[in-house]
Design a protein around this motif. Structure first.
Motif, PDB file in Angstrom:
ATOM      1  N   ASN A 162       0.703  -1.089   0.151  1.00  0.00           N
ATOM      2  CA  ASN A 162       0.245  -0.048   0.067  1.00  0.00           C
ATOM      3  C   ASN A 162       0.858   1.327  -0.005  1.00  0.00           C
ATOM      4  OD1 ASN A 162      -2.212  -1.460   0.318  1.00  0.00           O
ATOM      5  ND2 ASN A 162      -2.351  -1.662   2.296  1.00  0.00           N
ATOM      6  N   PRO A 163       0.435   2.361  -1.014  1.00  0.00           N
ATOM      7  CA  PRO A 163       1.439   3.437  -0.892  1.00  0.00           C
ATOM      8  C   PRO A 163       1.122   4.293   0.150  1.00  0.00           C
ATOM      9  CG  PRO A 163      -0.361   3.566  -2.502  1.00  0.00           C
ATOM     10  CD  PRO A 163      -0.561   2.181  -2.017  1.00  0.00           C
ATOM     11  N   CYS A 164       0.151   4.215   1.140  1.00  0.00           N
ATOM     12  CA  CYS A 164      -0.195   4.891   2.282  1.00  0.00           C
ATOM     13  C   CYS A 164      -0.546   4.182   3.452  1.00  0.00           C
ATOM     14  CB  CYS A 164      -1.510   5.613   2.098  1.00  0.00           C
ATOM     15  SG  CYS A 164      -1.369   6.635   0.608  1.00  0.00           S
ATOM     16  N   LYS A 165      -0.311   4.631   4.503  1.00  0.00           N
ATOM     17  CA  LYS A 165      -1.005   4.358   5.909  1.00  0.00           C
ATOM     18  C   LYS A 165      -2.380   4.849   6.034  1.00  0.00           C
ATOM     19  CE  LYS A 165       3.302   3.088   8.191  1.00  0.00           C
ATOM     20  NZ  LYS A 165       4.196   3.168   9.493  1.00  0.00           N
ATOM     21  N   VAL A 166      -3.196   4.011   6.272  1.00  0.00           N
ATOM     22  CA  VAL A 166      -4.733   4.387   6.361  1.00  0.00           C
ATOM     23  C   VAL A 166      -5.119   4.184   7.838  1.00  0.00           C
ATOM     24  CG1 VAL A 166      -6.818   3.892   5.519  1.00  0.00           C
ATOM     25  CG2 VAL A 166      -4.890   3.919   4.063  1.00  0.00           C
ATOM     26  N   VAL A 167      -5.739   5.285   8.320  1.00  0.00           N
ATOM     27  CA  VAL A 167      -6.791   5.112   9.713  1.00  0.00           C
ATOM     28  C   VAL A 167      -8.099   5.656   9.433  1.00  0.00           C
ATOM     29  CG1 VAL A 167      -6.771   6.316  11.864  1.00  0.00           C
ATOM     30  CG2 VAL A 167      -4.389   5.959  10.765  1.00  0.00           C
ATOM     31  N   CYS A 169       1.882   8.934   2.467  1.00  0.00           N
ATOM     32  CA  CYS A 169       1.631   8.791   0.939  1.00  0.00           C
ATOM     33  C   CYS A 169       2.749   8.967  -0.015  1.00  0.00           C
ATOM     34  CB  CYS A 169       0.315   9.250   0.497  1.00  0.00           C
ATOM     35  SG  CYS A 169      -1.085   8.866   1.536  1.00  0.00           S
ATOM     36  N   MET A 170       2.980   8.579  -0.988  1.00  0.00           N
ATOM     37  CA  MET A 170       3.737   9.327  -2.122  1.00  0.00           C
ATOM     38  C   MET A 170       3.234  10.549  -2.550  1.00  0.00           C
ATOM     39  SD  MET A 170       4.842   5.813  -4.272  1.00  0.00           S
ATOM     40  CE  MET A 170       3.213   5.740  -4.917  1.00  0.00           C
ATOM     41  N   ALA A 171       3.824  11.442  -2.989  1.00  0.00           N
ATOM     42  CA  ALA A 171       3.391  12.656  -3.620  1.00  0.00           C
ATOM     43  C   ALA A 171       2.302  12.518  -4.675  1.00  0.00           C
ATOM     44  CB  ALA A 171       4.420  13.605  -3.975  1.00  0.00           C
ATOM     45  N   ASP A 172       1.373  13.097  -4.580  1.00  0.00           N
ATOM     46  CA  ASP A 172       0.314  13.107  -5.398  1.00  0.00           C
ATOM     47  C   ASP A 172      -0.456  11.974  -5.651  1.00  0.00           C
ATOM     48  OD1 ASP A 172       0.440  16.014  -5.959  1.00  0.00           O
ATOM     49  OD2 ASP A 172       2.071  15.807  -7.367  1.00  0.00           O
ATOM     50  N   GLN A 173      -0.485  10.980  -4.772  1.00  0.00           N
ATOM     51  CA  GLN A 173      -1.125   9.627  -4.687  1.00  0.00           C
ATOM     52  C   GLN A 173      -2.714   9.886  -4.892  1.00  0.00           C
ATOM     53  OE1 GLN A 173       0.195   6.198  -4.648  1.00  0.00           O
ATOM     54  NE2 GLN A 173      -2.066   6.038  -5.531  1.00  0.00           N
ATOM     55  N   MET A 174      -3.243   9.275  -5.793  1.00  0.00           N
ATOM     56  CA  MET A 174      -4.437   9.509  -6.019  1.00  0.00           C
ATOM     57  C   MET A 174      -5.124   8.221  -5.240  1.00  0.00           C
ATOM     58  SD  MET A 174      -4.949  12.444  -7.317  1.00  0.00           S
ATOM     59  CE  MET A 174      -6.645  12.612  -7.842  1.00  0.00           C
ATOM     60  N   ALA A 175      -6.656   8.394  -4.821  1.00  0.00           N
ATOM     61  CA  ALA A 175      -7.296   7.174  -4.270  1.00  0.00           C
ATOM     62  C   ALA A 175      -8.764   7.333  -4.311  1.00  0.00           C
ATOM     63  CB  ALA A 175      -6.913   6.841  -2.704  1.00  0.00           C
ATOM     64  N   ALA A 213      -9.397  11.289  -4.998  1.00  0.00           N
ATOM     65  CA  ALA A 213      -8.871  12.405  -4.244  1.00  0.00           C
ATOM     66  C   ALA A 213      -7.512  12.343  -4.211  1.00  0.00           C
ATOM     67  CB  ALA A 213      -9.390  12.236  -2.673  1.00  0.00           C
ATOM     68  N   ASN A 214      -6.740  13.563  -4.270  1.00  0.00           N
ATOM     69  CA  ASN A 214      -5.214  13.462  -4.131  1.00  0.00           C
ATOM     70  C   ASN A 214      -5.140  13.212  -2.494  1.00  0.00           C
ATOM     71  OD1 ASN A 214      -2.478  13.821  -4.153  1.00  0.00           O
ATOM     72  ND2 ASN A 214      -2.768  15.910  -5.270  1.00  0.00           N
ATOM     73  N   VAL A 215      -4.824  12.186  -2.008  1.00  0.00           N
ATOM     74  CA  VAL A 215      -4.598  11.952  -0.753  1.00  0.00           C
ATOM     75  C   VAL A 215      -3.096  12.155  -0.351  1.00  0.00           C
ATOM     76  CG1 VAL A 215      -6.435  10.422  -0.495  1.00  0.00           C
ATOM     77  CG2 VAL A 215      -4.142   9.334  -1.065  1.00  0.00           C
ATOM     78  N   GLY A 216      -2.213  12.234  -1.254  1.00  0.00           N
ATOM     79  CA  GLY A 216      -0.757  12.425  -1.025  1.00  0.00           C
ATOM     80  C   GLY A 216      -0.378  14.081  -0.992  1.00  0.00           C
ATOM     81  N   ALA A 217      -1.484  14.619  -1.263  1.00  0.00           N
ATOM     82  CA  ALA A 217      -1.286  16.224  -1.476  1.00  0.00           C
ATOM     83  C   ALA A 217      -0.647  16.590  -0.374  1.00  0.00           C
ATOM     84  CB  ALA A 217      -2.636  16.947  -1.745  1.00  0.00           C
ATOM     85  N   GLU A 265       0.362  18.857   3.112  1.00  0.00           N
ATOM     86  CA  GLU A 265      -0.555  19.575   4.036  1.00  0.00           C
ATOM     87  C   GLU A 265      -1.016  20.930   3.536  1.00  0.00           C
ATOM     88  OE1 GLU A 265      -2.258  18.533   7.220  1.00  0.00           O
ATOM     89  OE2 GLU A 265      -1.497  16.847   6.528  1.00  0.00           O
ATOM     90  N   GLY A 266      -2.113  21.170   4.032  1.00  0.00           N
ATOM     91  CA  GLY A 266      -2.815  22.521   3.833  1.00  0.00           C
ATOM     92  C   GLY A 266      -3.333  22.635   2.387  1.00  0.00           C
ATOM     93  N   GLU A 267      -3.423  21.725   1.617  1.00  0.00           N
ATOM     94  CA  GLU A 267      -3.995  21.831   0.231  1.00  0.00           C
ATOM     95  C   GLU A 267      -5.289  21.115   0.079  1.00  0.00           C
ATOM     96  OE1 GLU A 267      -1.587  20.226  -2.917  1.00  0.00           O
ATOM     97  OE2 GLU A 267       0.073  20.982  -2.320  1.00  0.00           O
ATOM     98  N   GLY A 268      -6.386  21.895   0.534  1.00  0.00           N
ATOM     99  CA  GLY A 268      -7.775  21.296   0.648  1.00  0.00           C
ATOM    100  C   GLY A 268      -8.041  20.148   1.534  1.00  0.00           C
ATOM    101  N   THR A 269      -8.516  19.013   1.314  1.00  0.00           N
ATOM    102  CA  THR A 269      -8.577  17.910   2.280  1.00  0.00           C
ATOM    103  C   THR A 269      -7.470  16.895   2.015  1.00  0.00           C
ATOM    104  OG1 THR A 269     -10.150  17.052   0.490  1.00  0.00           O
ATOM    105  CG2 THR A 269     -11.253  18.253   2.358  1.00  0.00           C
ATOM    106  N   ALA A 270      -6.536  17.506   1.989  1.00  0.00           N
ATOM    107  CA  ALA A 270      -5.093  16.705   1.661  1.00  0.00           C
ATOM    108  C   ALA A 270      -5.189  15.277   2.735  1.00  0.00           C
ATOM    109  CB  ALA A 270      -4.132  17.386   1.871  1.00  0.00           C
ATOM    110  N   GLY A 271      -4.864  14.331   2.271  1.00  0.00           N
ATOM    111  CA  GLY A 271      -4.836  13.116   3.215  1.00  0.00           C
ATOM    112  C   GLY A 271      -6.039  12.425   3.690  1.00  0.00           C
ATOM    113  N   LYS A 272      -7.271  13.083   2.844  1.00  0.00           N
ATOM    114  CA  LYS A 272      -8.604  12.529   3.815  1.00  0.00           C
ATOM    115  C   LYS A 272      -9.559  12.211   2.469  1.00  0.00           C
ATOM    116  CE  LYS A 272      -8.344  15.648   7.368  1.00  0.00           C
ATOM    117  NZ  LYS A 272      -7.853  14.712   8.487  1.00  0.00           N
TER     118      LYS A 272
END
Length: 194
Positions: free
Chosen positions: A50-55, A91-97, A150-154, A156-163
């Motif tokens: 997985n390219p991200c850790k998810v909570v 996440c890796m930069a600009d990871q989409m999910a 969603a760009n979950v790898g955006a 911090e501070g860029e919209g709903t980054a990481g969510k």
């Protein structure tokens, strides 16, 4: 005396030769060891797929909801939806999910999650999900719908980054009368990386 001097010179030369030979021999035996040794090396770690850790929450409690305030399952927005937030980190930069909800569809409306059938369960009641990613809400059909990408790898501070944020609402199918009772449904949250 001359013989004694010669003998002394010969003795000194012989002693010097013997000392030199001994020095050469001892230098040869004092040289560095040539050969090899083998030592064990243990390596460990993990390779993650997985390219991200998810909570994400493992439960969502609706509390007490009046049967007369249930929204119709055909609604296009989540009037009193409960927020269900999925957080992505590392996440890796600009990871989409995207996210999908997998579970048992309601027999009367296949777009909603069915309530349990245990004794005392509310009837004609299900759970509807909405994707709130982005500017507008969109209903997320169980088993067939996916959230907007969603760009979950955006950063911090860029919209709903990481969510990815969903809303869940208790609903009743069109033309059905809901009855009071318990809510007990289960689903799986599937995350699709793009």
């Amino acid at each position: 005396m001359e013989n004694k001097e010669i003998n002394m010179n010969a003795f000194a030369k012989t002693t010097l030769c013997l000392a030199f030979t001994a020095a050469l021999l001892s230098a040869g035996t004092a040289s560095a060891y040539t050969g090899s040794e083998v030592h064990e090396l243990e390596l460990s770690g993990s390779v993650e797929s997985n390219p991200c850790k998810v909570v994400l929450p493992s439960t969502l409690a609706f509390g007490d909801v009046n049967v007369n305030s249930l929204q119709l399952s055909s609604a296009t927005t989540s009037a009193d939806g409960h927020t269900y937030e999925i957080d992505f980190t590392e996440c890796m930069a600009d990871q989409m999910a995207q996210v999908s909800i997998i579970g048992t569809e309601d027999a009367k409306d296949s777009s909603i999650l069915a309530n349990g059938t245990d004794e005392g369960a509310a009837t004609n009641v299900g759970v509807a999900f909405w994707d709130t990613t982005g500017a507008t809400e969109a209903k997320l059909a169980v088993n067939s719908g996916v959230t907007k990408s969603a760009n979950v790898g955006a950063a911090e501070g860029e919209g709903t980054a990481g969510k990815i944020i969903l809303k869940a609402t208790l609903v009743k199918p069109e033309d059905k009368v809901a009855t009071a009772g318990t809510i007990q449904a289960t689903a799986q949250v599937q995350i699709n990386y793009l």
